[in-house]
Design an enzyme around this catalytic site. Sequence first.
Site, PDB file in Angstrom:
ATOM      1  N   PRO A 114      25.920   9.080  31.469  1.00 44.41           N
ATOM      2  CA  PRO A 114      26.114  10.119  32.809  1.00 44.41           C
ATOM      3  C   PRO A 114      26.870   9.397  33.864  1.00 44.41           C
ATOM      4  O   PRO A 114      27.061   9.779  34.877  1.00 44.41           O
ATOM      5  CB  PRO A 114      25.428  10.828  32.687  1.00 44.41           C
ATOM      6  N   GLU A 141      14.461   7.833  30.098  1.00 42.91           N
ATOM      7  CA  GLU A 141      14.746   8.555  31.451  1.00 42.91           C
ATOM      8  C   GLU A 141      15.936   7.586  31.763  1.00 42.91           C
ATOM      9  O   GLU A 141      16.185   7.587  32.424  1.00 42.91           O
ATOM     10  CB  GLU A 141      13.614   8.055  31.534  1.00 42.91           C
ATOM     11  N   ARG A 179      41.735   7.853  15.741  1.00 40.87           N
ATOM     12  CA  ARG A 179      42.760   9.123  15.468  1.00 40.87           C
ATOM     13  C   ARG A 179      44.429   8.254  16.128  1.00 40.87           C
ATOM     14  O   ARG A 179      45.258   8.468  15.551  1.00 40.87           O
ATOM     15  CB  ARG A 179      42.311  10.177  15.517  1.00 40.87           C
ATOM     16  N   ASP A 194      49.306  15.442  20.921  1.00 42.85           N
ATOM     17  CA  ASP A 194      48.236  16.066  21.058  1.00 42.85           C
ATOM     18  C   ASP A 194      48.072  16.796  22.323  1.00 42.85           C
ATOM     19  O   ASP A 194      48.398  15.648  23.987  1.00 42.85           O
ATOM     20  CB  ASP A 194      47.064  14.967  20.490  1.00 42.85           C
TER      21      ASP A 194
END
Length: 268
Positions: A114, A141, A179, A194
């Site tokens: 993150p 963690e 893709r 897309d």
Amino acid sequence: MQFEVFTLLPEVFPSYLDTSIIKRARERGLIHVRVHNIRDYTHDKHHMTDDTPYGGGGGMVMKPDPVFEAVETVIGLNKPFDDSLEEPSASVRDEAIPTPPNPDSNIPIILLTPQGRVFNQTIAQELSAHPRIALICGRYEGIDERIREHLVTDEISIGDFVLTGGELPALILIDAIARLLPDVLGDPTGAQDDSHAMGLLEYPHYTRPPEFRGWKAPDVLLSGDHAKIDKWRRQQALERTFKKRPDMLEKAELTKEDLKFIEKLKSS
């Protein structure tokens, strides 16, 4: 393209990799996905991959030594590439593994975290140019900081939220990158239209029946006039982006006609 995935949970991957477009791409040799169990690179009786954090605190931290050994062995940074490594599942193992390249420090070694740069279509395009990518899935963690400082070359996040591990983000990267590769999609131009690929959200789609519960597909799509259809799709993409993601318009490549249409939307 070859993906090297390093994880503590190799059993997560087969069900997705053996499905649909990704499965067909693997069967055709367009992509290769090798899943490596980090525990296989431990040398203690209990195959420990985590330990308590120095300085105290909750949770456990992934140890640096098995992660370094796994990546260095497979990528060939400091050790010869060992193509005899036993893979965790026959369903994940590709039948035909391409000859591994010479040790190459230019292979992206990506930590799914993150704290990384937020993944988007531009990054997917960037990574699709590499013949080989390594993905490290964090757990617990967090990871020992020395992995981030001395092994990883890039950090990627899939959004401002926290998951229990990097396995789902790794699958998202594999899907989004694969893709974009030639011949992976049935439609050669499919990825170009897309959402985000053209800098805008994608236009609406309709299929048979032409009328459903009183709701009709737009007449223009049934007209056979491809010029009008292209114009309608472009305007629909602009309108959808204007209403849902106006921030994207700041970076999109817009024509004078696009700008005029957006001004009409603003005044309506």
